[in-house]
Motif scaffolding. Sequence first.
Motif, mmCIF file in Angstrom:
data_model
loop_
_atom_site.group_PDB
_atom_site.id
_atom_site.type_symbol
_atom_site.label_atom_id
_atom_site.label_comp_id
_atom_site.label_asym_id
_atom_site.label_seq_id
_atom_site.Cartn_x
_atom_site.Cartn_y
_atom_site.Cartn_z
ATOM 1 N N ASN A 1 0.806 -1.214 0.052
ATOM 2 C CA ASN A 1 0.075 -0.107 -0.040
ATOM 3 C C ASN A 1 1.006 1.068 0.011
ATOM 4 O O ASN A 1 2.128 1.161 0.180
ATOM 5 N N VAL A 2 0.117 2.289 -0.076
ATOM 6 C CA VAL A 2 1.029 3.669 0.001
ATOM 7 C C VAL A 2 1.796 3.861 1.291
ATOM 8 O O VAL A 2 2.501 4.464 1.191
ATOM 9 N N THR A 3 0.920 3.339 2.374
ATOM 10 C CA THR A 3 1.717 3.960 3.568
ATOM 11 C C THR A 3 3.319 2.996 3.739
ATOM 12 O O THR A 3 3.873 3.518 4.269
ATOM 13 N N TRP A 4 3.041 1.576 3.169
ATOM 14 C CA TRP A 4 4.455 1.133 3.291
ATOM 15 C C TRP A 4 5.348 1.823 2.228
ATOM 16 O O TRP A 4 6.555 1.954 2.757
ATOM 17 N N PHE B 1 2.125 5.494 -4.407
ATOM 18 C CA PHE B 1 0.756 5.327 -4.805
ATOM 19 C C PHE B 1 0.286 4.142 -4.043
ATOM 20 O O PHE B 1 0.916 3.077 -3.715
ATOM 21 N N THR B 2 -0.976 3.874 -4.257
ATOM 22 C CA THR B 2 -1.691 2.888 -3.567
ATOM 23 C C THR B 2 -2.626 2.330 -4.752
ATOM 24 O O THR B 2 -3.030 3.144 -5.604
ATOM 25 N N GLY B 3 -2.795 1.220 -4.790
ATOM 26 C CA GLY B 3 -3.385 0.555 -5.903
ATOM 27 C C GLY B 3 -4.980 0.367 -5.756
ATOM 28 O O GLY B 3 -5.560 0.337 -6.766
ATOM 29 N N HIS B 4 -5.589 0.668 -4.742
ATOM 30 C CA HIS B 4 -7.034 0.253 -4.463
ATOM 31 C C HIS B 4 -7.810 1.499 -4.602
ATOM 32 O O HIS B 4 -8.904 1.200 -4.349
ATOM 33 N N LYS B 5 -7.539 2.478 -4.881
ATOM 34 C CA LYS B 5 -8.048 3.825 -5.102
ATOM 35 C C LYS B 5 -8.518 4.050 -6.523
ATOM 36 O O LYS B 5 -8.942 3.286 -7.290
ATOM 37 N N GLY B 6 -8.122 5.415 -6.984
ATOM 38 C CA GLY B 6 -8.294 5.732 -8.394
ATOM 39 C C GLY B 6 -7.660 4.579 -9.353
ATOM 40 O O GLY B 6 -8.067 4.566 -10.400
ATOM 41 N N VAL C 1 6.019 12.591 -3.241
ATOM 42 C CA VAL C 1 4.491 12.769 -3.438
ATOM 43 C C VAL C 1 3.770 11.852 -3.083
ATOM 44 O O VAL C 1 4.004 10.498 -3.505
ATOM 45 N N ASP C 2 2.534 11.900 -2.404
ATOM 46 C CA ASP C 2 1.649 10.856 -2.073
ATOM 47 C C ASP C 2 0.493 10.964 -2.786
ATOM 48 O O ASP C 2 -0.416 11.798 -2.900
ATOM 49 N N THR C 3 0.466 9.930 -4.037
ATOM 50 C CA THR C 3 -0.641 10.406 -4.933
ATOM 51 C C THR C 3 -1.986 9.569 -4.572
ATOM 52 O O THR C 3 -2.520 9.219 -5.917
ATOM 53 N N ALA C 4 -2.096 9.034 -3.448
ATOM 54 C CA ALA C 4 -3.055 8.245 -3.292
ATOM 55 C C ALA C 4 -4.596 8.630 -3.724
ATOM 56 O O ALA C 4 -5.438 8.034 -3.981
ATOM 57 N N GLN C 5 -4.810 9.886 -3.734
ATOM 58 C CA GLN C 5 -5.917 10.740 -4.217
ATOM 59 C C GLN C 5 -5.770 11.102 -5.505
ATOM 60 O O GLN C 5 -6.897 11.548 -6.005
ATOM 61 N N THR C 6 -4.782 10.877 -6.288
ATOM 62 C CA THR C 6 -4.692 11.307 -7.480
ATOM 63 C C THR C 6 -4.454 10.387 -8.766
ATOM 64 O O THR C 6 -4.919 10.387 -9.872
ATOM 65 N N SER D 1 -5.953 16.482 -1.059
ATOM 66 C CA SER D 1 -6.608 16.140 0.126
ATOM 67 C C SER D 1 -7.573 15.116 0.030
ATOM 68 O O SER D 1 -8.357 15.212 -0.460
ATOM 69 N N ASN D 2 -7.366 13.980 1.039
ATOM 70 C CA ASN D 2 -8.607 13.022 1.075
ATOM 71 C C ASN D 2 -9.789 13.577 2.159
ATOM 72 O O ASN D 2 -10.560 12.875 2.371
ATOM 73 N N VAL D 3 -9.563 14.768 2.553
ATOM 74 C CA VAL D 3 -10.706 15.387 3.230
ATOM 75 C C VAL D 3 -11.324 16.320 2.551
ATOM 76 O O VAL D 3 -12.566 16.292 2.037
ATOM 77 N N GLU E 1 -1.608 16.530 5.533
ATOM 78 C CA GLU E 1 -1.137 15.125 5.574
ATOM 79 C C GLU E 1 -2.067 13.931 5.920
ATOM 80 O O GLU E 1 -2.844 14.259 6.880
ATOM 81 N N HIS E 2 -2.182 12.987 5.341
ATOM 82 C CA HIS E 2 -2.800 11.823 5.856
ATOM 83 C C HIS E 2 -1.679 11.292 7.018
ATOM 84 O O HIS E 2 -0.621 11.532 6.937
ATOM 85 N N ASN E 3 -2.372 10.481 7.970
ATOM 86 C CA ASN E 3 -1.598 10.030 8.965
ATOM 87 C C ASN E 3 -0.514 8.935 8.449
ATOM 88 O O ASN E 3 0.354 8.498 8.864
ATOM 89 N N SER E 4 -0.562 8.547 7.132
ATOM 90 C CA SER E 4 0.506 7.666 6.574
ATOM 91 C C SER E 4 1.569 8.319 6.355
ATOM 92 O O SER E 4 2.616 7.758 6.060
ATOM 93 N N THR E 5 1.593 9.814 6.232
ATOM 94 C CA THR E 5 2.968 10.570 6.350
ATOM 95 C C THR E 5 3.044 11.285 7.445
ATOM 96 O O THR E 5 4.154 11.442 8.024
HETATM 97 C C1 LIG Z 1 -4.048 11.004 0.818
HETATM 98 C C2 LIG Z 1 -3.944 9.308 1.520
HETATM 99 N N1 LIG Z 1 -2.547 8.912 1.720
HETATM 100 C C3 LIG Z 1 -2.524 7.760 2.140
HETATM 101 C C4 LIG Z 1 -3.527 6.906 2.244
HETATM 102 C C5 LIG Z 1 -3.261 5.401 2.988
HETATM 103 O O1 LIG Z 1 -3.591 4.562 1.817
HETATM 104 P P1 LIG Z 1 -3.057 3.006 2.059
HETATM 105 O O2 LIG Z 1 -4.069 2.367 3.188
HETATM 106 O O3 LIG Z 1 -3.378 2.133 0.775
HETATM 107 O O4 LIG Z 1 -1.679 2.990 2.558
HETATM 108 C C6 LIG Z 1 -4.768 7.221 1.845
HETATM 109 C C7 LIG Z 1 -6.143 6.516 2.169
HETATM 110 O O5 LIG Z 1 -6.593 6.159 2.927
HETATM 111 C C8 LIG Z 1 -4.925 8.733 1.394
HETATM 112 O O6 LIG Z 1 -6.285 9.122 0.944
#
Ligand SMILES: Cc1ncc(COP(=O)(O)O)c(C=O)c1O
Length: 319
Positions: A6-9, A130-135, A107-112, A84-86, A32-36
Amino acid sequence: MCFGPNVTWAINAALHGFALGPGDHVLSGRLEHNSTARPLRLVRDRRGTDWEAVPPGPDGILDPEEFRRRRRPATRLIVLNHASNVTGALQPAREIKEAAGDVPILVDTAQTAGSLPLDDMASWADVICFTGHKGLLGPTGTGGLWLGEGMPFSPLAVGGSGSRSESLEHPDFLPDALEAGTLNTHGLAGLAAAAEFLLETGIGRIRDHEMRLAGIFMEGASKVPGLSVLGPGPGDPRRVATVSVVMEQASSSDLARMLEEGYGIMTRSGLHCAPMAHQASGSYPGGSTRFSFGFFNTEEEAATAARALREIAASRGRG
Ligand SMILES: Cc1ncc(COP(=O)(O)O)c(C=O)c1O
């Protein structure tokens, strides 16, 4: 390209490579998301790295000039949530990179990724996670990172790599260095199939569709008494189709429950793993109720979602 779960990793793996320590300085946005945010907090607490989170302007957008101004000789890295995911606010990532000069940007591209054409990103960004499971429409359990020329890396985990098996030392070349152990091959096959679909469909077309739906929804939602829509407004290109609302008459979770029970509309309520973004948007600690419009949603669904909000507001005494 290195793959992982995932993108957190990916963000943790990339940060590990920079070996941040005392005296180092890192800039990020305050969206930032908690993943960063959590990995950055950890390096601050455990290793004495100075982490500074730049607040956005009233429109939810970061000002590249702030990064130029706050950059120091000790600044080792910029970490940026692309959108922003918010609030859905899309950040001027390239301009931030240019303003910060030769400081690398992650760059965290989770939302793009998959929702916005990112073709040129590899020409200016230094680390793309990047994360695979969103866009990208792939299965959960898939993600990864791309490292630009000369970026440092260091394994988060070592072990079997399928290469240099005669040696007890983990390989020091990519992608093997960051891909210890068996990968989620079934998931990655799914991600590859999804990528083919995205390329055939065209990300520009997906972006247009999602933004049209977000626009229909926001136009309707903005007329609901007692309801605020977070982030840039309808038609503003500085956003993605992730749209959060706050209703005076109902908590974020009550609203989500009413949408689900009364209309079959699934949203996500609360703080969305991004407390800083809610603080910056004035929606902390109650959070918001978030709608996400995708390629498979229809205009009718977007209009229904806005109507549902109007009806719920009216049932709660406003509207
Ligand atoms: C902007 C952003 N960063 C990181 C994450 C974390 O994604 P993942 O659970 O795939 O690591 C998300 C998803 O929740 C997100 O929206």
